[in-house]
Scaffold this active site. Structure first.
Site, PDB file in Angstrom:
ATOM      1  CG  ASP A 150      13.584  22.351 -35.028  1.00  0.00           C
ATOM      2  OD1 ASP A 150      13.691  23.555 -34.711  1.00  0.00           O
ATOM      3  OD2 ASP A 150      13.847  21.910 -36.163  1.00  0.00           O
ATOM      4  CG  ASP A 187      12.003  27.739 -33.780  1.00  0.00           C
ATOM      5  OD1 ASP A 187      12.362  28.919 -33.837  1.00  0.00           O
ATOM      6  OD2 ASP A 187      12.475  26.831 -34.492  1.00  0.00           O
ATOM      7  CG  ASP A 234      14.032  26.308 -30.726  1.00  0.00           C
ATOM      8  OD1 ASP A 234      13.912  27.533 -30.871  1.00  0.00           O
ATOM      9  OD2 ASP A 234      13.909  25.495 -31.650  1.00  0.00           O
ATOM     10  CB  CYS A 279       4.394  -0.344   1.780  1.00  0.00           C
ATOM     11  SG  CYS A 279       3.332  -1.553   2.578  1.00  0.00           S
ATOM     12  CB  CYS A 306      -0.940   0.020   1.200  1.00  0.00           C
ATOM     13  SG  CYS A 306      -0.090   0.216   2.775  1.00  0.00           S
TER      14      CYS A 306
END
Length: 822
Positions: A702, A502, A706, A35, A32
């Site tokens: 990309d 971008d 960036d 734990c 659980c």
């Protein structure tokens, strides 16, 4: 609609950070949320531990620590002392030549010092070495390398790793349930005989009932008692404590009443244990399905490969033995075993299982291919470039595993509740016992009511609500080419109100092309293009590549050039066939005294308004032609922006291009805000500005430039065709180049967060309703046990519904050359 807002930026410095070393351990025996929290608490108390995060659903502990202050064995010992296990794989290697005691000792001492090696047993008689490797830490290839370095035969053959611990635990739960059911059946038969007077009389005898229930209590039920004792010794309280206290109270009361001739409640203890074990078995089955995405990804890589031998033949070898530089034969219909570069053959490769792209891509010598993808109809010979843990497929698996192992911020609420849940339940049980006992004088009923309170409470559902949904959501995303770096990214992306993108390479294809051309009278277009390409063919500038590419497309011969040099910020100058040639902007021609021609039908002006870059060409002091070089808007960009607007999400475009070009592209796309002439640090400043305005920002990029903006945004997303720097800086990576994947990423995040909230609601409402009912005496312990057993199962099953989510699709293929030019 596009706006007239165009902004410029100034530079700011970006923060830096550092990461600590650490390890991820697989933990067995957790039942659980408490734990997981008790393990976290214990690990954080160890010297040198800076971070400890335990995931109940994945059964893993992510630990960051200073190896100078605490060693890995000490951390493993701290976990096992709590009554849990640190999982490992046992592998056997054949090592010829260890037939003497000194050699055996040497092998063991060499391997025992390796990271993640828990135990080594060398057998001189069989010539084998058995090694226990800690899961997530120990590596078989490191063991093999150490043996080779020590002078032993490098061609070791590892045995099949030991069975999956989760399957072993599932089998153990099945056996426990079978045993509990067999010995609980007589108890149920006796109960039916007592109530209805039917069934064999001998099974209703107290001695039979008592012995059957005792076998269940101290056989299958002993696991709850043992773990409860270990947790209480360390001042932790979890679900095991509740179950053990409840069932032991019912069993102990029954033993006492049996001795004094009172009513028996053996049916309570036996039934509760049996139902809870059944619930745990179903829960384990469901949890296994939540992690199916990892198994499906791992199954993509074939176990064998056909490798070229030194004499030119082909041999079948294990994929793990392939090294970078080896040549691999991939026949039609086979999966590619490693990342590599095609050296022979032309064919189509299906990448749908990695990127979600529906159309196969054509591959030829020089093309790159990824492990796990499927070769088409012809045989390809590839040269391995990345193998083992370095392949794209391995990177995807690691990313998904890391995302599933992290906690989403919403989990903090569940953790706070779970940390005090068991003590509160125990307090309610004591109050129930006292209230019923003192108020009615019926202490037997009081004990049963208190037992019902203990048994009905279930912190498991709270602990599983978030991680199971994250596991399924991230797995669904991975199968569609969307990699979430963390559970936090999954949660945050669901609240995006503005997408900043971008321009070059994201909204546009990033591959400028010559779109139009006008030559002087008596000069052919091919001549102008050839002269321009002669000067540009050694340049890597995108405009230069566009001009050279146009000569290839049109079959134009490029003459040789001499004495080529660059005029900074203006263009290039050189000699072609004895004549001086200029290729660049209008300023270059002015600087060399070349007069510009009149603008026929405002051609140059129209090109610039449409976002094209105008390139002028002069020869021997005379203008000879003008080229319009422009990028293409990606095929799915307009549809994407319209879809984002339908979701009430604004779109901003960030670019380093000049304002006129940026405005032309922005208005064509229909973006809401345009930010132009930005340096990389300026993009990060703009993102901070947008966040300050109250937007929850997703940045999509990309390129290297960036990266600062991706880090500054609430959520950073890298397009898979981008640079490694951008991908590493992003929270989410789109493996396919099509940006329509943004919609799918947003959808997965939104639906996953919705499922987490549903799970937390049902987990909370379950306890809010049933605990008071049990305290008021409306629930028998057996009904409480059944409800408790299936509460966590319902949460996990609800998470599994995410596997059927419908995601937006797009037929647009970015790889197609057609499209609108900017």
């Amino acid at each position: 609609m596009a706006t007239d807002t165009v902004e410029h930026g100034n530079g700011v410095s970006a923060p830096s950070g550092s990461a600590a070393g650490g390890v991820t351990l697989e933990i067995g025996g957790m039942t659980c949320a408490t734990c997981a929290l008790s393990i976290e608490k214990t690990l954080k108390q160890q010297p040198g531990v800076t971070k400890a995060q335990v995931n109940l659903a994945l059964e893993r502990a992510d630990i960051r620590f200073d190896a100078g202050q605490v060693a890995l064995p000490e951390l493993m010992h701290a976990v096992t002392q709590l009554g849990y296990t640190v999982r490992h794989d046992t592998v056997t290697l054949w090592v010829p030549g260890i037939d003497e005691e000194p050699l055996r000792q040497r092998v063991e001492s060499m391997l025992e010092v390796l990271d993640g090696v828990a135990n080594v047993r060398a057998n001189m008689t069989t010539g084998s070495v058995t090694v226990d490797l800690v899961r997530g830490v120990g590596r078989l290839d490191a063991v093999q390398a150490a043996l080779r370095q020590g002078g032993f035969d490098a061609e070791v053959a590892p045995a099949v790793p030991s069975s999956d611990p989760r399957r072993a635990e599932l089998a153990r739960a099945r056996r426990n349930f079978g045993m509990a059911l067999i010995f609980t059946l007589p108890v149920w038969v006796a109960m039916v005989h007592t109530l209805l007077g039917i069934g064999p009389t001998w099974l209703a005898m107290p001695i039979v009932v008592a012995l059957s229930a005792t076998v269940v209590q101290w056989g299958p039920g002993m696991s709850f008692t043992r773990r409860a004792w270990m947790n209480l010794r360390h001042r932790n309280a979890n679900m095991d404590v509740l179950v053990a206290l409840g069932t032991l109270a019912a069993w102990g009361l029954s033993v006492y009443d049996w001795g004094v001739g009172g009513p028996l409640y053996f049916d309570v203890s036996a039934t509760v244990i049996t139902l809870i074990i059944l619930g745990k078995y179903f829960e384990a089955l469901a949890k296994g399905r939540t992690g199916a995405a990892i198994a499906e990804l791992l199954a993509l890589q074939p176990h064998e490969a056909r490798r070229r031998t030194p004499v030119g033949d082909w041999e079948t070898v294990a994929t793990d033995s392939v090294q970078a530089g080896d040549q691999i034969q991939v026949r039609a219909g086979d999966r590619i075993p490693v990342d590599g570069e095609v050296v022979e053959g032309i064919g189509a490769v299906d990448k749908a299982m990695l990127t979600g792209e529906p159309m196969p891509q054509e591959k030829h010598p020089g093309s790159t291919v990824s492990a796990g993808t499927v070769n088409g109809s012809t045989t390809l010979i590839i040269e391995a470039t990345r193998v083992g843990h370095d392949t794209t497929l391995a990177h995807i698996v690691r990313t998904v595993e890391e995302a599933q192992a992290t906690k989403a911020p919403v989990q903090r609420f569940a953790d706070r509740v779970a940390s005090v849940f068991v003590p509160i339940v125990m307090g309610i049980a004591l109050i129930t016992l006292g209230a019923w006992g003192l108020g009615t004088g019926d202490w037997r009923h009081a004990i049963l009511a208190a037992v019902a309170v203990l048994v009905v409470a279930c912190p498991c559902a709270l602990g599983l609500a978030t991680p199971t949904a994250v596991m399924v959501g991230s797995g669904v995303g991975a199968k569609r080419g969307i990699l979430y770096r963390s559970g936090e990214a999954l949660e945050k992306v669901s609240g995006v109100t503005l997408v900043a993108m971008d321009k070059t390479g994201t909204l546009t294809a990033g591959r400028p092309r010559v779109q139009a051309m006008r030559a002087a009278e008596d000069v052919a277009d091919a001549e102008v293009l050839g002269w321009a390409a002669a000067l540009e063919q050694e340049s890597s500038h995108p405009l230069a590549r566009a001009i050279v590419g146009a000569t290839t497309e049109q079959g134009v011969r490029v003459p040789p050039a001499e004495d080529v040099y660059t005029e900074a910020g203006q263009g290039v100058v050189g000699t072609v066939n004895g004549a001086e040639v200029l290729v660049g902007n209008a300023a270059l021609l002015h600087a060399y005294g070349v007069s510009l021609p009149p603008d026929p039908e405002e051609t140059w002006t129209r090109w610039q308004q449409e976002g094209a870059t105008v390139v002028w060409v002069a020869r021997d002091g005379q203008w000879v032609g003008t080229l319009a070089v422009a990028d293409f808007v990606r095929d799915d960009a307009v549809d994407l922006i319209q879809a984002l607007h339908r979701r009430k999400i604004q779109v901003a475009m960030l670019t380093g291009d000049q304002t006129p070009t940026a405005e032309a592209v922005g208005h064509k796309l229909g973006v809401d805000r345009i930010f132009a002439e930005l340096m990389p640090q300026d993009k990060a400043r703009v993102i901070e500005q947008l966040r300050h305005e109250g937007y929850h920002v997703l940045m999509v990029g990309d390129g290297i430039n960036d990266a600062p903006a991706l880090v500054a945004a609430d959520v950073g997303m890298a397009v898979g065709s981008g640079t490694d720097v951008a991908i590493e800086a992003a929270d989410i990576t789109l493996m396919a180049p099509e940006i329509s994947g943004i919609l799918r990423a947003l959808t997965v995040g939104k639906k996953t967060l919705g499922k987490i909230r549903q799970n937390l609601f049902w987990a909370m409402i379950y306890n809010v309703i049933l605990i008071p009912l049990a305290a008021l005496g409306f629930l028998s312990p057996m009904i409480a046990g059944a409800a408790m057993a299936f509460s966590s199962v319902s949460v996990v099953t609800n998470s599994l519904l995410l596997r059927g989510m419908r995601l937006p699709t797009s037929e647009a293929q970015i790889s197609q050359p057609a499209g609108q030019h900017v």
